[in-house]
Structure formats: structure tokens, C-alpha cells
Design a protein around this motif. Structure first.
Motif, PDB file in Angstrom:
ATOM      1  N   LEU A   4      -9.362   2.076  -0.237  1.00 19.90           N
ATOM      2  CA  LEU A   4      -9.036   3.209   0.627  1.00 19.90           C
ATOM      3  C   LEU A   4      -9.155   2.801   2.090  1.00 19.90           C
ATOM      4  O   LEU A   4     -10.176   2.266   2.517  1.00 19.90           O
ATOM      5  CB  LEU A   4      -9.979   4.380   0.330  1.00 19.90           C
ATOM      6  N   ARG A  49      -0.389   9.874  -4.664  1.00 27.60           N
ATOM      7  CA  ARG A  49       0.515   9.505  -3.578  1.00 27.60           C
ATOM      8  C   ARG A  49       0.931  10.737  -2.792  1.00 27.60           C
ATOM      9  O   ARG A  49       1.156  11.810  -3.355  1.00 27.60           O
ATOM     10  CB  ARG A  49       1.742   8.794  -4.132  1.00 27.60           C
ATOM     11  N   GLY A  77       0.832  -1.184   0.000  1.00 28.23           N
ATOM     12  CA  GLY A  77       0.000   0.000   0.000  1.00 28.23           C
ATOM     13  C   GLY A  77       0.870   1.238   0.000  1.00 28.23           C
ATOM     14  O   GLY A  77       2.102   1.162  -0.155  1.00 28.23           O
ATOM     15  N   PHE A 111      -5.946   1.180  -9.719  1.00 28.47           N
ATOM     16  CA  PHE A 111      -5.240   2.417  -9.394  1.00 28.47           C
ATOM     17  C   PHE A 111      -5.610   3.526 -10.371  1.00 28.47           C
ATOM     18  O   PHE A 111      -5.686   4.707  -9.998  1.00 28.47           O
ATOM     19  CB  PHE A 111      -3.728   2.187  -9.419  1.00 28.47           C
ATOM     20  N   ALA A 113      -6.581  -1.364  -5.499  1.00 29.21           N
ATOM     21  CA  ALA A 113      -6.384  -0.953  -4.114  1.00 29.21           C
ATOM     22  C   ALA A 113      -7.695  -0.463  -3.534  1.00 29.21           C
ATOM     23  O   ALA A 113      -8.635  -0.120  -4.251  1.00 29.21           O
ATOM     24  CB  ALA A 113      -5.323   0.145  -4.020  1.00 29.21           C
ATOM     25  N   THR A 163     -16.657   4.062  -0.708  1.00 28.67           N
ATOM     26  CA  THR A 163     -15.295   3.580  -0.517  1.00 28.67           C
ATOM     27  C   THR A 163     -15.260   2.717   0.747  1.00 28.67           C
ATOM     28  O   THR A 163     -16.230   2.631   1.491  1.00 28.67           O
ATOM     29  CB  THR A 163     -14.290   4.733  -0.382  1.00 28.67           C
ATOM     30  N   TRP A 203      -8.607   5.332  -9.153  1.00 28.84           N
ATOM     31  CA  TRP A 203      -8.284   6.257  -8.067  1.00 28.84           C
ATOM     32  C   TRP A 203      -7.641   7.531  -8.616  1.00 28.84           C
ATOM     33  O   TRP A 203      -7.926   8.640  -8.137  1.00 28.84           O
ATOM     34  CB  TRP A 203      -7.348   5.590  -7.057  1.00 28.84           C
ATOM     35  N   LEU A 241      -3.938   3.871   0.342  1.00 28.56           N
ATOM     36  CA  LEU A 241      -4.474   2.891  -0.584  1.00 28.56           C
ATOM     37  C   LEU A 241      -3.766   1.581  -0.270  1.00 28.56           C
ATOM     38  O   LEU A 241      -2.535   1.523  -0.278  1.00 28.56           O
ATOM     39  CB  LEU A 241      -4.233   3.297  -2.040  1.00 28.56           C
ATOM     40  N   THR A 255      -3.366  -2.664  -0.991  1.00 31.84           N
ATOM     41  CA  THR A 255      -3.595  -3.709  -1.975  1.00 31.84           C
ATOM     42  C   THR A 255      -3.952  -5.016  -1.276  1.00 31.84           C
ATOM     43  O   THR A 255      -4.021  -5.086  -0.040  1.00 31.84           O
ATOM     44  CB  THR A 255      -2.337  -3.926  -2.829  1.00 31.84           C
ATOM     45  N   ARG A 292     -12.329  -0.195   3.025  1.00 33.72           N
ATOM     46  CA  ARG A 292     -11.137  -1.013   2.951  1.00 33.72           C
ATOM     47  C   ARG A 292     -11.352  -2.333   2.233  1.00 33.72           C
ATOM     48  O   ARG A 292     -10.387  -3.007   1.862  1.00 33.72           O
ATOM     49  CB  ARG A 292     -10.594  -1.282   4.355  1.00 33.72           C
TER      50      ARG A 292
END
Length: 397
Positions: free
Chosen positions: A278, A264, A232, A254, A276, A246, A257, A290, A292, A248
Motif C-alpha cells: 500500500l 480497485r 500498480g 492481492f 503488492a 501496512t 488485500w 497498491l 508491485t 510501501r
């Protein structure tokens, strides 16, 4: 400071353990386990040598009745775990074992910095592996009848490890709950994932760094590690970013996003491929990440979200990355265990699925909190804060 790989199991033990155990009871218990060990291939000689002079560890039994009232704030946990000294040690290991780490990466597909982050959090690079004789610890827990037959089975597998000659009784040391060596494997994990990477005939996770690193890599690979993907990264959300939709457990590419304006925090580009989700470990007021599927893979090693975030961040720091940039909401009131349990109970009573009512907040509780926040007009960040508990307490029954 380190959380052992056994953290989740230890947290699940029920209160009400016996504070002491009579030697006669303990001896009778071992006598009952012996036939099972012999049937599993443990010799009479190994069993006798491994259990000679045995007494139950009364300190373990006493400690089972203790429970921390408050959870350590994640920012304190990460701050202590990802210290400057530990980062420096990790970088020294990265240089010292560079050829070995390269071979492990090639064979298992797990990047070296993740491995160092895990070993660093588990045992501070082998300096804190636990000094208790594993067989005695497991026998104490087995004879206390915790987790049904779990500890009994772990004890038998520990005896099998001795039978196979991977370690001597004197060196078979670990935590109070039987987590062993630099990797903090339980005996069952050792039997499934430990490897003899240097080819000396022994799977030595206690004193052999190549074996310990490769065994960790094998564990992660077998649990679904995606080669070439990070665990992440910290990200910056655009102003007015809508959190609804959103979570987890909600993964998207990506590229999606990026189209939403997420970038980043360090200014580097997002990965060109992969997915990924959030993750806001301290809510909308704290850092955003983010994560993975590899975040979930590390959770198979240790179920604590704080641990996974710390291990990933430690690996990034060892690789030369910077500190977490966004500020933590240090003024947030930390909920006690009783308050956390009350929150779950109130959510469940309101019809939300929180999973097990245990005062521990995982993905199900986070999803339930998010649903309640949406229904209540709160910011839907999934963060189980004191404000959420207050709103639940005020909600009509």
C-alpha cells in the motif's frame, strides 16, 4: 517538465561548485584523462575529434550552485506530466509502432504501455532530449571533480560510444548532466543496456525509436521486471481501514488485500496473482495505490516516487484508463527543503532511522515517520506532512 533519468544523481550533487573554470585548468584536466581513455580503447583520432575546440560549459558550473527551495506537489507534477496532449501522443505512438512494440513485449516481457509511459515522461516521446554536446557536459563535470571519479568514468564511456560508431559527435546530444537521447541513458547505462533492435549495426537511442523502446525494455528487464504484472493501480480503502501494519515496503498477495476489503478504484478486479504494498503518496487524505515490485523496478530508472507514479499513470492513460479518481489534499502545506531536513534531523535525534540526512524523503524516512506517528497516536500513513513536523517540534527532547 520531464524529469530526466539522471534526476537522482543531479539532486545529490553538493553545493559549492566553482562558478567558473579557467581554460588552462580544463585543458590540463583533459590531458590527464586522455591516457585513461586510450587505455579503455579510445583511439587518438576519436579523442582528438571528440574534444576539439573544447571549453568548459560555464552555465553547468553556475547551475550546480542553485537548489530549488520547495518540492513541487505531486498532484501538480502528475497533472503536468500526464497531460491530454501527452496521452494523445502516446496513443499515436502505440498505434504507429504497434508491430515493434509487440515484438519488444515478446522478447523482453515488458508491456508496451509502461515503455511508452517512461519514454513519455523522459523526453515527451523524443521531442525534448536535450541539446547539449554530451562529451563537453561530462568533461565539465569531471573536471569540477563532482562525485569523485563518476563523471570521469562516464566521459570515458561516452568516448567509447563514439569510438564504436553508434552516434556521431554532432548527434551525441543530451542533458546538462550527460543523460542522452530518447531514453535519457547515462553513458554507463547505454553501454550495459542499449540494444540494436532494428539490426542496422548501431545502438541509436537518439533518433531510432525501435532501438530506444527496446533499450528501455532491456533496462527494465535487467533490473527485475516481472512480466505480466502491472506497476500498480489506484485502490479504494474501506471505511475505518487500519493503516498500522501496512507500508510501501510491506508486500502481501492481492488475495490478502481483497480479503481486507481493498478494491480497485475503477471497479475492475484485482490481479489473480502477485503481491503488492500500500502506497499513500499524499497521506491518508489522498489517493491510495497498491504497488508491485515493478514500481521499484521503474525507480531504478528514476528514483523519484512522483516520476514513477506519473510514468505508470501515463502508461495506463495511453492504454485507455481513466484519471486518478480520489482527490488530492491540495490544501496541504508543502514543506521547504529546510523544513524537510529539519524533520529528518528531529526524527534521527528521537532515535528513528531516516537514512541520509538530505531533505529528500524516501522509504526510510517514510518508515520513520510511520513509526513516529504510531508512537504519537497519529494516523500512521507514513506521510511527512507539516502536521508531523509540528508534532516533532513540540515533542520533548
Amino acid at each position: 517538465m520531464m524529469r530526466l533519468a539522471f534526476w537522482a544523481l543531479a539532486a545529490s550533487l553538493m553545493l559549492g561548485a566553482p562558478s567558473a573554470m579557467a581554460q588552462g585548468t580544463f585543458s590540463a584536466c583533459l590531458a590527464g584523462i586522455k591516457p585513461l581513455a586510450l587505455a579503455a580503447g579510445v583511439s587518438e583520432t576519436t579523442f582528438a575529434a571528440a574534444t576539439a575546440g573544447f571549453t568548459p560549459d560555464q552555465k553547468i558550473l553556475a547551475n550546480l550552485n542553485r537548489q530549488s527551495e520547495f518540492q513541487q506537489p505531486i498532484w501538480d507534477y502528475i497533472g503536468a506530466g500526464v497531460s491530454a496532449k501527452r496521452v494523445a501522443t502516446g496513443r499515436a505512438w502505440a498505434e504507429k509502432y504497434k508491430p515493434i512494440l509487440a515484438r519488444i513485449e515478446q522478447q523482453y516481457g515488458v508491456d508496451r504501455h509502461t515503455l511508452l509511459g517512461v519514454i513519455g515522461m523522459e523526453t515527451n516521446f523524443g521531442s525534448h532530449t536535450g541539446g547539449l554536446y554530451v562529451v563537453r557536459s561530462l568533461a565539465t563535470l569531471a573536471c569540477a571533480r563532482y562525485r569523485g571519479d563518476f563523471f570521469r568514468d562516464q566521459l570515458i564511456e561516452a568516448l567509447q560510444i563514439l569510438e564504436q560508431g553508434h552516434v556521431t559527435r554532432a548527434k551525441m546530444l543530451g542533458s546538462w548532466a550527460g543523460a542522452m537521447g530518447q531514453t535519457q541513458f547515462m553513458p554507463s547505462s547505454f553501454m550495459r543496456y542499449a540494444v540494436d533492435f532494428d539490426g542496422d549495426g548501431h545502438k541509436d537511442i537518439w533518433n531510432d525509436v525501435p532501438d530506444a523502446l527496446a533499450s528501455t525494455a532491456n533496462f527494465l528487464k535487467e533490473h527485475g521486471w516481472l512480466a505480466g504484472q502491472p506497476w500498480g493501480m489506484e485502490v479504494a480503502l474501506p471505511n475505518g481501514f487500519a493503516l498500522q501494519g501496512t507500508g510501501r515496503a510491506i508486500f502481501q498477495p492481492f488475495a490478502a488485500w481483497q480479503r481486507l476489503g481493498v478494491g480497485r478504484a475503477d471497479g475492475k478486479p484485482l490481479p489473480a496473482s502477485g503481491e503488492a504494498a500500500l502506497y499513500l503518496p499524499a497521506g491518508a487524505r489522498g489517493p491510495a495505490f497498491l504497488i508491485t515490485q515493478n514500481f521499484t523496478v521503474i525507480k531504478s530508472y528514476n528514483i523519484s516516487d512522483s516520476y514513477v507514479l506519473a510514468a505508470g499513470h501515463l502508461g495506463d492513460r495511453i492504454a485507455g484508463g481513466g484519471t486518478i479518481r480520489a482527490a488530492w489534499p491540495r490544501d496541504d502545506k508543502q514543506l521547504s527543503h529546510a523544513e524537510r531536513l529539519e524533520m529528518q534531523q528531529r526524527l534521527a535525534a528521537a532515535g528513528y532511522d531516516v537514512g541520509k540526512l538530505d531533505g529528500r524523503f524516501g522509504e526510510q524516512t517514510s518508515a520513520a515517520v510511520r513509526a513516529f506517528q504510531i508512537a504519537s497516536g497519529m494516523v500512521p500513513d507514513g506521510y511527512a506532512s507539516a502536521a508531523v513536523l509540528t508534532r516533532l517540534q513540540a515533542a520533548p527532547h
